[in-house]
Design a protein around this motif. Structure first.
Motif, PDB file in Angstrom:
ATOM      1  N   ASN A 120       0.761  -3.002   5.902  1.00 33.86           N
ATOM      2  CA  ASN A 120       0.272  -3.447   5.055  1.00 33.86           C
ATOM      3  C   ASN A 120      -0.112  -1.096   5.261  1.00 33.86           C
ATOM      4  O   ASN A 120      -0.203  -1.061   6.125  1.00 33.86           O
ATOM      5  CB  ASN A 120      -1.440  -3.537   5.600  1.00 33.86           C
ATOM      6  N   PRO A 121      -0.119  -0.637   3.298  1.00 33.68           N
ATOM      7  CA  PRO A 121      -0.969   0.479   4.074  1.00 33.68           C
ATOM      8  C   PRO A 121      -2.260   1.142   5.095  1.00 33.68           C
ATOM      9  O   PRO A 121      -3.422   0.460   4.906  1.00 33.68           O
ATOM     10  CB  PRO A 121      -0.882   1.118   2.325  1.00 33.68           C
ATOM     11  N   VAL A 122      -2.223   2.099   5.553  1.00 29.51           N
ATOM     12  CA  VAL A 122      -3.713   3.142   5.603  1.00 29.51           C
ATOM     13  C   VAL A 122      -3.507   4.026   4.668  1.00 29.51           C
ATOM     14  O   VAL A 122      -2.498   5.162   5.435  1.00 29.51           O
ATOM     15  CB  VAL A 122      -3.211   3.078   7.934  1.00 29.51           C
ATOM     16  N   ASN A 167       2.596   2.259   7.169  1.00 30.03           N
ATOM     17  CA  ASN A 167       3.265   3.521   6.144  1.00 30.03           C
ATOM     18  C   ASN A 167       1.769   3.817   6.210  1.00 30.03           C
ATOM     19  O   ASN A 167       0.521   3.110   5.914  1.00 30.03           O
ATOM     20  CB  ASN A 167       3.047   2.690   5.151  1.00 30.03           C
ATOM     21  N   PHE A 168       1.301   5.447   5.956  1.00 32.46           N
ATOM     22  CA  PHE A 168      -0.007   5.964   6.215  1.00 32.46           C
ATOM     23  C   PHE A 168       0.289   6.760   5.014  1.00 32.46           C
ATOM     24  O   PHE A 168       1.608   7.087   4.504  1.00 32.46           O
ATOM     25  CB  PHE A 168       0.008   6.995   7.473  1.00 32.46           C
ATOM     26  N   TYR A 169      -1.329   7.479   4.251  1.00 30.56           N
ATOM     27  CA  TYR A 169      -1.266   7.510   2.998  1.00 30.56           C
ATOM     28  C   TYR A 169      -1.463   8.601   4.015  1.00 30.56           C
ATOM     29  O   TYR A 169      -2.689   8.582   4.511  1.00 30.56           O
ATOM     30  CB  TYR A 169      -1.348   7.292   2.613  1.00 30.56           C
ATOM     31  N   LYS A 214       0.117   1.264  -6.713  1.00 34.51           N
ATOM     32  CA  LYS A 214      -1.105   0.069  -6.238  1.00 34.51           C
ATOM     33  C   LYS A 214      -0.759  -0.142  -5.097  1.00 34.51           C
ATOM     34  O   LYS A 214       0.428  -0.420  -5.153  1.00 34.51           O
ATOM     35  CB  LYS A 214      -1.143  -0.269  -7.752  1.00 34.51           C
ATOM     36  N   PRO A 215      -1.292  -0.721  -3.406  1.00 30.26           N
ATOM     37  CA  PRO A 215      -0.588  -1.126  -2.888  1.00 30.26           C
ATOM     38  C   PRO A 215      -0.760  -2.717  -3.260  1.00 30.26           C
ATOM     39  O   PRO A 215      -1.540  -3.603  -4.210  1.00 30.26           O
ATOM     40  CB  PRO A 215      -1.851  -0.950  -1.971  1.00 30.26           C
ATOM     41  N   GLU A 216       0.508  -3.517  -3.226  1.00 28.13           N
ATOM     42  CA  GLU A 216       0.607  -4.861  -3.244  1.00 28.13           C
ATOM     43  C   GLU A 216      -0.018  -5.058  -2.523  1.00 28.13           C
ATOM     44  O   GLU A 216      -0.107  -6.895  -2.203  1.00 28.13           O
ATOM     45  CB  GLU A 216       2.249  -4.936  -3.410  1.00 28.13           C
ATOM     46  N   LEU A 217      -0.396  -5.097  -0.871  1.00 26.40           N
ATOM     47  CA  LEU A 217      -1.111  -6.080  -0.143  1.00 26.40           C
ATOM     48  C   LEU A 217      -2.928  -5.733   0.219  1.00 26.40           C
ATOM     49  O   LEU A 217      -2.480  -4.108   0.257  1.00 26.40           O
ATOM     50  CB  LEU A 217      -0.191  -5.702   1.315  1.00 26.40           C
ATOM     51  N   PRO A 218      -2.860  -6.071   1.185  1.00 32.72           N
ATOM     52  CA  PRO A 218      -4.445  -5.738   1.972  1.00 32.72           C
ATOM     53  C   PRO A 218      -4.530  -4.576   2.184  1.00 32.72           C
ATOM     54  O   PRO A 218      -3.365  -4.486   3.098  1.00 32.72           O
ATOM     55  CB  PRO A 218      -4.976  -7.128   2.351  1.00 32.72           C
TER      56      PRO A 218
END
Length: 357
Positions: A120-122, A167-169, A214-218
């Motif tokens: 899940n992205p942060v 995974n970070f932005y 676009k994120p695919e996970l929450p």
């Protein structure tokens, strides 16, 4: 499996939830044992127990016995470790208090689970000007101010990475090159960092429109000036369990009125309450969002997270409130910065002592 010295995570049944949370945070074992003065086990307390209590109207200043699990699962000291492990597997628990035949605590048996990788992205919002912390932020972006022995942002990243997130932005604007130069691609912390540059300020949610995909996970969205030990995996589990489009982390805030409050109906006084304490949940600046929340974020526009939440609510979508029971400090003003310096050693310094009996 390890046998832990139970006294380090035990509190008396007479303490408050707040006092028990201090032990929960200090020992970082995710459980507190509630005992009477003879050491007899009366209950257990986890952050989940506290969250459920808060959502039902309880307060952290209330007695721990009102928030704890009063029917804990326990093992008997006369059994062997195979029986303890079987009980833990049957009940899907990681911690098993061990008691003798009289119910008195002997130890804690637990399984130190391996950290699971979370894809899940942060998304960390790091573009603020830090105006209220000037002159400190005149040449340094607020996330790079040092608290303890490292920048605020490094403490944030380290804590999140230790939970398995990779995974970070980094959404940067003001003096953002200092952040990029320090963190690079994130490999030093075992993570991957992609940078999102805001050419102009877009608010606490507007930068989401600039994500490369676009994120695919929450995913998590978090302000970059927060020192906290919140469990983001628990946040995502809560978000999924309640089928939320958005979940906002909240923090209990108590405010005491310094006068007697008079309640009136018509010309008559119905009640006089001396210096009452009112409790609220306040926004903690940390969110879990489902991918469909991205549909609300406009392109090339200033857009704040409260606006996104309001739009989800207007459309009757599920919005959750996730109470934070762990340490949390919003470093917005100089007194907060000074308090964070005092708190850092207690909450974020690594302990070298062997905790096992």
């Amino acid at each position: 499996m390890n046998l832990f010295d139970w006294r380090r995570i035990a509190v008396d049944e007479s303490v408050t939830v707040k006092e028990a949370l201090t032990v929960l945070d200090k020992e970082a074992l995710q459980i507190v044992l509630v005992t009477d003065k003879t050491g007899c086990l009366k209950g257990t307390l986890t952050d989940g127990d506290v969250r459920r209590s808060l959502l039902k109207g309880g307060g952290i200043d209330g007695p721990v016995v009102e928030a704890m699990n009063s029917t804990p699962i326990a093992g008997i000291d006369s059994q062997d470790k195979t029986a303890w492990k079987r009980k833990m597997l049957e009940k899907s628990i990681r911690h098993l208090p061990i008691v003798n035949a009289e119910g008195v605590m002997v130890g804690l048996y637990y399984d130190k689970a391996e950290i699971q990788k979370r894809l899940n992205p942060v998304v960390l919002m790091l573009g603020g000007l830090g105006t209220r912390l000037r002159p400190l932020t005149e040449s340094i972006p607020k996330p790079m101010l040092r608290v303890g022995d490292k920048p605020i942002l490094e403490t944030i990243v380290t804590h999140i990475a230790e939970q398995g997130f990779v995974n970070f932005y980094f959404c940067i604007n003001y003096l953002g090159e200092q952040i990029r130069s320090y963190f690079g691609d994130g490999s030093q912390w075992g993570i991957n960092i992609e940078y999102v540059e805001e050419e102009e300020r877009r608010g606490t949610a507007g930068a989401l429109s600039l994500l490369p995909e676009k994120p695919e996970l929450p995913f998590i969205v978090m302000n970059g000036d927060l020192l906290t030990k919140v469990n983001l995996s628990s946040l995502l589990d809560f978000h999924a369990e309640h089928h939320n489009i958005a979940t906002a982390c909240v923090r209990e805030y108590a405010q005491q009125v310094p006068y007697g409050v008079v309640e009136i109906e018509g010309a008559h006084v119905t009640q006089l309450v001396e210096k009452p304490v009112y409790r609220y949940f306040v926004n903690a600046g940390i969110y879990a969002l489902s991918p469909e929340a991205m549909e609300k974020v406009p392109e090339q526009a200033f857009y704040d997270m409260p606006t996104l939440i309001d739009e989800v609510l207007t459309e009757k979508g599920n919005v959750g409130g996730f109470p934070i029971t762990e340490y949390w400090m919003d470093i917005g003003q100089m007194p907060d910065f000074e308090q964070a310096q005092a708190d850092y050693e207690v909450h974020f310094q690594k302990r070298n002592a062997n905790p096992f009996s």
